[in-house]
Write a protein that holds these residues in place. Structure first.
Motif, short mmCIF file in Angstrom:
data_model
loop_
_atom_site.label_atom_id
_atom_site.label_comp_id
_atom_site.label_asym_id
_atom_site.label_seq_id
_atom_site.Cartn_x
_atom_site.Cartn_y
_atom_site.Cartn_z
N LYS A 1 37.57 34.77 58.27
CA LYS A 1 36.42 35.34 57.56
C LYS A 1 36.59 35.17 56.05
CE LYS A 1 34.14 37.15 61.02
NZ LYS A 1 32.82 36.69 61.39
N ASN A 2 35.48 34.99 55.37
CA ASN A 2 35.49 34.92 53.92
C ASN A 2 35.67 36.31 53.34
OD1 ASN A 2 34.98 32.15 54.01
ND2 ASN A 2 32.79 32.46 54.04
N THR A 3 36.25 36.38 52.14
CA THR A 3 36.46 37.64 51.46
C THR A 3 36.45 37.39 49.95
OG1 THR A 3 37.85 39.63 51.38
CG2 THR A 3 39.00 37.50 51.47
N LEU A 4 36.69 38.44 49.21
CA LEU A 4 36.82 38.36 47.75
C LEU A 4 38.18 38.91 47.35
CD1 LEU A 4 33.35 39.71 46.58
CD2 LEU A 4 34.16 37.37 46.42
N LEU A 5 38.76 38.29 46.35
CA LEU A 5 39.97 38.81 45.73
C LEU A 5 39.61 39.28 44.33
CD1 LEU A 5 42.55 36.05 46.73
CD2 LEU A 5 42.05 38.20 47.91
N LEU A 6 40.06 40.46 43.96
CA LEU A 6 39.81 41.02 42.64
C LEU A 6 41.07 40.80 41.80
CD1 LEU A 6 38.35 44.45 43.81
CD2 LEU A 6 37.12 42.32 43.43
N VAL A 7 40.96 39.96 40.77
CA VAL A 7 42.12 39.63 39.96
C VAL A 7 41.84 40.01 38.51
CG1 VAL A 7 43.68 37.79 39.22
CG2 VAL A 7 42.69 37.74 41.52
N LEU B 1 48.57 38.01 38.36
CA LEU B 1 48.79 37.79 39.79
C LEU B 1 49.69 38.84 40.42
CD1 LEU B 1 49.06 33.90 39.82
CD2 LEU B 1 47.06 35.35 40.21
N ASP B 2 50.08 39.85 39.64
CA ASP B 2 50.87 40.95 40.18
C ASP B 2 49.99 42.12 40.62
OD1 ASP B 2 53.33 39.68 39.83
OD2 ASP B 2 53.41 40.31 37.72
N ASP B 3 48.67 42.01 40.41
CA ASP B 3 47.77 43.12 40.71
C ASP B 3 46.49 42.62 41.40
OD1 ASP B 3 46.88 45.70 40.83
OD2 ASP B 3 46.41 45.87 38.71
N ILE B 4 46.63 41.80 42.44
CA ILE B 4 45.49 41.23 43.14
C ILE B 4 44.93 42.25 44.12
CG2 ILE B 4 44.70 39.38 44.67
CD1 ILE B 4 47.04 37.68 43.55
N GLY B 5 43.65 42.55 44.01
CA GLY B 5 43.00 43.51 44.88
C GLY B 5 42.25 42.82 46.01
N ASN B 6 42.16 43.51 47.15
CA ASN B 6 41.44 43.01 48.31
C ASN B 6 41.15 44.21 49.21
OD1 ASN B 6 41.95 41.35 51.33
ND2 ASN B 6 40.37 40.69 49.92
N ARG B 7 41.02 44.01 50.47
CA ARG B 7 40.82 45.05 51.48
C ARG B 7 39.46 45.74 51.39
NH1 ARG B 7 45.95 45.22 49.71
NH2 ARG B 7 47.59 44.80 51.21
N GLY B 8 38.46 44.99 50.93
CA GLY B 8 37.10 45.52 50.98
C GLY B 8 36.58 45.46 52.41
N GLN B 9 35.48 46.08 52.66
CA GLN B 9 34.84 46.05 53.98
C GLN B 9 33.82 44.92 54.01
OE1 GLN B 9 33.23 49.96 54.54
NE2 GLN B 9 35.18 50.80 55.21
#
Length: 122
Positions: free
Chosen positions: A81-87, A103-111
């Motif tokens: 599945k496609n997603t977004l990474l918050l950097v 690159l030490d604080d990459i966010g993900n885990r959205g719905q």
């Protein structure tokens, strides 16, 4: 940044046309189709807090796709599945028009939608 960015909202008809155009192309690959990704306010506010404290100067959103090596907490059914990474980014010292990824604080885990689609209107 020396240039002022246009932060005016996009007309909803234009936004709908953009979402529709994306969906036409993305649905050619139904196994990876993701209409939207929702992130909780707490996650966004934490990034905003660090920005307001001067740690970051912006946020880069990467389009990505889950592989069989999933981040902790992401459902196994998300593979492909496609997603977004918050950097978050910091200003480059040599050029105020460029920004470096943290690159030490990459966010993900959205719905992701489809799956969690209640409330979507575009």
């Amino acid at each position: 940044m020396s240039q002022k960015l246009n932060s005016e909202p996009i007309d909803k008809k234009v936004a709908q046309a953009m979402v529709d155009a994306y969906a036409v192309e993305a649905r050619k690959f139904p196994q990876s189709f993701t209409k939207a990704v929702w992130f909780p306010a707490e996650q966004i506010l934490e990034i905003a807090k660090l920005m307001s404290e001067g740690k970051y100067d912006g946020l880069r959103l990467y389009f990505a796709q889950y592989t069989d090596v999933l981040p902790e907490g992401v459902k196994k059914g998300s593979v492909g599945k496609n997603t977004l990474l918050l950097v978050p980014t910091t200003a480059c010292e040599s050029n105020d028009e460029e920004h470096e990824d943290d690159l030490d604080d990459i966010g993900n885990r959205g719905q992701s939608c489809p799956e969690y689609c209640e409330g979507t209107q575009l």
